[in-house]
Design an enzyme around this catalytic site. Sequence first.
Site, PDB file in Angstrom:
ATOM      1  CE1 TYR A  58      -3.050  -3.052   0.289  1.00  0.00           C
ATOM      2  CE2 TYR A  58      -3.444  -2.518   2.587  1.00  0.00           C
ATOM      3  CZ  TYR A  58      -3.680  -3.321   1.485  1.00  0.00           C
ATOM      4  OH  TYR A  58      -4.552  -4.374   1.587  1.00  0.00           O
ATOM      5  CG  HIS A 127      -1.587  -8.977   0.034  1.00  0.00           C
ATOM      6  ND1 HIS A 127      -1.077  -7.711   0.008  1.00  0.00           N
ATOM      7  CD2 HIS A 127      -2.919  -8.819  -0.124  1.00  0.00           C
ATOM      8  CE1 HIS A 127      -2.047  -6.841  -0.149  1.00  0.00           C
ATOM      9  NE2 HIS A 127      -3.186  -7.495  -0.235  1.00  0.00           N
ATOM     10  CB  SER A 206     -13.644  -4.697  -0.577  1.00  0.00           C
ATOM     11  OG  SER A 206     -12.326  -4.345  -0.933  1.00  0.00           O
ATOM     12  N   PRO A 207     -15.731  -4.631   2.566  1.00  0.00           N
ATOM     13  CG  PRO A 207     -15.931  -3.964   4.807  1.00  0.00           C
ATOM     14  CD  PRO A 207     -14.915  -4.194   3.725  1.00  0.00           C
ATOM     15  CG  LEU A 208     -18.320  -0.165   3.421  1.00  0.00           C
ATOM     16  CD1 LEU A 208     -17.645   1.130   3.871  1.00  0.00           C
ATOM     17  CD2 LEU A 208     -19.794  -0.161   3.801  1.00  0.00           C
ATOM     18  NE  ARG A 210     -12.135  -3.786  -4.706  1.00  0.00           N
ATOM     19  CZ  ARG A 210     -10.881  -4.047  -4.335  1.00  0.00           C
ATOM     20  NH1 ARG A 210     -10.081  -3.061  -4.022  1.00  0.00           N
ATOM     21  NH2 ARG A 210     -10.428  -5.281  -4.287  1.00  0.00           N
ATOM     22  CG  PHE A 212     -20.562   0.170  -6.598  1.00  0.00           C
ATOM     23  CD1 PHE A 212     -20.321   1.103  -7.595  1.00  0.00           C
ATOM     24  CD2 PHE A 212     -21.610  -0.732  -6.776  1.00  0.00           C
ATOM     25  CE1 PHE A 212     -21.108   1.136  -8.749  1.00  0.00           C
ATOM     26  CE2 PHE A 212     -22.395  -0.707  -7.921  1.00  0.00           C
ATOM     27  CZ  PHE A 212     -22.146   0.234  -8.910  1.00  0.00           C
TER      28      PHE A 212
HETATM   29  N1  LIG Z   1      -6.310  -8.611   1.205  1.00  0.00           N
HETATM   30  C1  LIG Z   1      -6.573  -7.923   0.111  1.00  0.00           C
HETATM   31  O1  LIG Z   1      -6.276  -8.359  -0.998  1.00  0.00           O
HETATM   32  C2  LIG Z   1      -7.263  -6.586   0.230  1.00  0.00           C
HETATM   33  C3  LIG Z   1      -7.821  -5.977  -0.914  1.00  0.00           C
HETATM   34  C4  LIG Z   1      -8.460  -4.739  -0.752  1.00  0.00           C
HETATM   35  C5  LIG Z   1      -8.530  -4.140   0.496  1.00  0.00           C
HETATM   36  N2  LIG Z   1      -7.959  -4.752   1.584  1.00  0.00           N
HETATM   37  C6  LIG Z   1      -8.024  -4.154   2.943  1.00  0.00           C
HETATM   38  O2  LIG Z   1      -9.385  -3.980   3.280  1.00  0.00           O
HETATM   39  C7  LIG Z   1      -9.644  -2.639   3.646  1.00  0.00           C
HETATM   40  C8  LIG Z   1     -11.071  -2.254   3.285  1.00  0.00           C
HETATM   41  O3  LIG Z   1     -11.364  -2.492   1.933  1.00  0.00           O
HETATM   42  P1  LIG Z   1     -11.523  -1.341   0.862  1.00  0.00           P
HETATM   43  O4  LIG Z   1     -10.957  -0.100   1.395  1.00  0.00           O
HETATM   44  O5  LIG Z   1     -11.034  -1.927  -0.413  1.00  0.00           O
HETATM   45  O6  LIG Z   1     -13.080  -1.176   0.628  1.00  0.00           O
HETATM   46  P2  LIG Z   1     -14.369  -0.827   1.515  1.00  0.00           P
HETATM   47  O7  LIG Z   1     -14.046  -0.844   2.938  1.00  0.00           O
HETATM   48  O8  LIG Z   1     -15.433  -1.726   1.006  1.00  0.00           O
HETATM   49  O9  LIG Z   1     -14.713   0.647   1.014  1.00  0.00           O
HETATM   50  C9  LIG Z   1     -13.867   1.727   1.199  1.00  0.00           C
HETATM   51  C10 LIG Z   1     -14.476   2.918   0.498  1.00  0.00           C
HETATM   52  O10 LIG Z   1     -15.716   3.229   1.103  1.00  0.00           O
HETATM   53  C11 LIG Z   1     -15.736   4.586   1.534  1.00  0.00           C
HETATM   54  N3  LIG Z   1     -16.462   4.636   2.811  1.00  0.00           N
HETATM   55  C12 LIG Z   1     -16.076   4.141   4.009  1.00  0.00           C
HETATM   56  N4  LIG Z   1     -17.039   4.333   4.931  1.00  0.00           N
HETATM   57  C13 LIG Z   1     -18.047   4.967   4.302  1.00  0.00           C
HETATM   58  C14 LIG Z   1     -19.316   5.442   4.713  1.00  0.00           C
HETATM   59  N5  LIG Z   1     -19.757   5.273   5.950  1.00  0.00           N
HETATM   60  N6  LIG Z   1     -20.100   6.067   3.796  1.00  0.00           N
HETATM   61  C15 LIG Z   1     -19.686   6.236   2.520  1.00  0.00           C
HETATM   62  N7  LIG Z   1     -18.490   5.796   2.059  1.00  0.00           N
HETATM   63  C16 LIG Z   1     -17.681   5.169   2.949  1.00  0.00           C
HETATM   64  C17 LIG Z   1     -14.297   5.005   1.635  1.00  0.00           C
HETATM   65  O11 LIG Z   1     -14.147   6.354   1.293  1.00  0.00           O
HETATM   66  P3  LIG Z   1     -13.584   7.447   2.323  1.00  0.00           P
HETATM   67  O12 LIG Z   1     -12.128   7.170   2.477  1.00  0.00           O
HETATM   68  O13 LIG Z   1     -13.890   8.710   1.599  1.00  0.00           O
HETATM   69  O14 LIG Z   1     -14.358   7.267   3.576  1.00  0.00           O
HETATM   70  C18 LIG Z   1     -13.625   4.143   0.562  1.00  0.00           C
HETATM   71  O15 LIG Z   1     -13.661   4.784  -0.697  1.00  0.00           O
HETATM   72  C19 LIG Z   1      -8.543  -1.841   2.909  1.00  0.00           C
HETATM   73  O16 LIG Z   1      -8.326  -0.579   3.505  1.00  0.00           O
HETATM   74  C20 LIG Z   1      -7.370  -2.776   3.043  1.00  0.00           C
HETATM   75  O17 LIG Z   1      -6.764  -2.622   4.325  1.00  0.00           O
HETATM   76  C21 LIG Z   1      -7.334  -5.964   1.458  1.00  0.00           C
END
Ligand SMILES: NC(=O)c1ccc[n+]([C@@H]2O[C@H](COP(=O)([O-])OP(=O)(O)OC[C@H]3O[C@@H](n4cnc5c(N)ncnc54)[C@H](OP(=O)(O)O)[C@@H]3O)[C@@H](O)[C@H]2O)c1
Length: 334
Positions: A58, A127, A206-208, A210, A212
Amino acid sequence: MTLPTTVLGTNGPVVGIQGLGCMGMSEFYGPTDTAEALATLDAALDLGVTLFDTADIYGAGQNEELIGPFVRANRDKVVLATKFAIERRADDPAYRGVRNDPAYIRAAVDASLRRLGVDVIDLYYMHRRDPNVPLAESVGAMAELVQAGKVRHLGLSEVTGDELREAYGVHPIAAVQSEWSIFSRDVERTAVPAAAELGVAFVPYSPLGRGFLTGAFKAAEQLAEGDYRRSHPQFSGANADRNAALVEPIQKIAAGRGVSAAQVALAWVHQRAEVHGLTVVPIPGTRKRTRLAENTAAATLRLTSEELAELEPIAGRVTGDRYADMTFTSAGRE
Ligand SMILES: NC(=O)c1ccc[n+]([C@@H]2O[C@H](COP(=O)([O-])OP(=O)(O)OC[C@H]3O[C@@H](n4cnc5c(N)ncnc54)[C@H](OP(=O)(O)O)[C@@H]3O)[C@@H](O)[C@H]2O)c1
């Protein structure tokens, strides 16, 4: 309110039942703001979030450097998770390789410890899986890091159920981190049943979806130039139009309950724990303090069986893969 706690794996660390994904604080999801990121880490800890998730790739190391001082200042409260296996090249930003060989693992952990400025990582994940390296060799090398005191617990990301069982035979695994959301349910085929059987916790990334699933964007074109999500098939072209319509039932439930769509999406993931009989600790990602109270409140929001039934068919209707290249996902090997 402070988050309830749970244990990751049979003898793993105690963590708040929702963690924080730190990835977007350094790269991938639009502009970054260091001061706001650091304030977000502190605010999360105040709410009972203790599992902080980063990875060596990252920001090509910058995310580990960013959270290092926060981790050191709160070392007895923070459960620090980082990851190795994805290789990047300074001269080719788009390049991604996967490395699981023991020499690479030994070098990667030392580099992460140095960037983080700590002497032990609480949870160290592989990873991505390189099927060309025997899993026993890779997990054996990870187990040696535990014996050496550099790592406390082991995790795997994007593994199949069979891979998890094989790895567990070499060394206990505390957690599997893979994508799991209302939109993405591949893991329910083999990884989730294997984790439930072995007593391994699940850490949905990515529970949200990402972002969307929150309705924050409806198509790749609405994202900033260079935002990594522009390359995701689910957010592009005709897929985006179809998939945006699938978010509507989430918004309808949210409006009916007086909560946000993000909270409904997170509550759904938390409730997988009861449906599948395992510990579930999602790690929603945010760069902003303002999201934290909203997201952590979702950990104790309960959707009714009627609401869960409305959300049930959505994943089956999503069009487009969750990555442009599915080769290195667990689904790509099942
Ligand atoms: N192991 C893997 O291969 C892998 C892959 C992807 C991610 N990850 C890990 O998982 C974590 C979470 O996944 P992710 O970041 O991909 O996706 P996510 O948690 O599904 O979504 C993150 C997005 O949602 C927005 N968000 C968060 N809270 C919100 C809310 N209450 N209302 C509206 N928008 C909101 C964030 O924007 P803002 O920043 O503007 O709030 C960001 O753009 C990452 O940070 C990373 O540590 C691991």
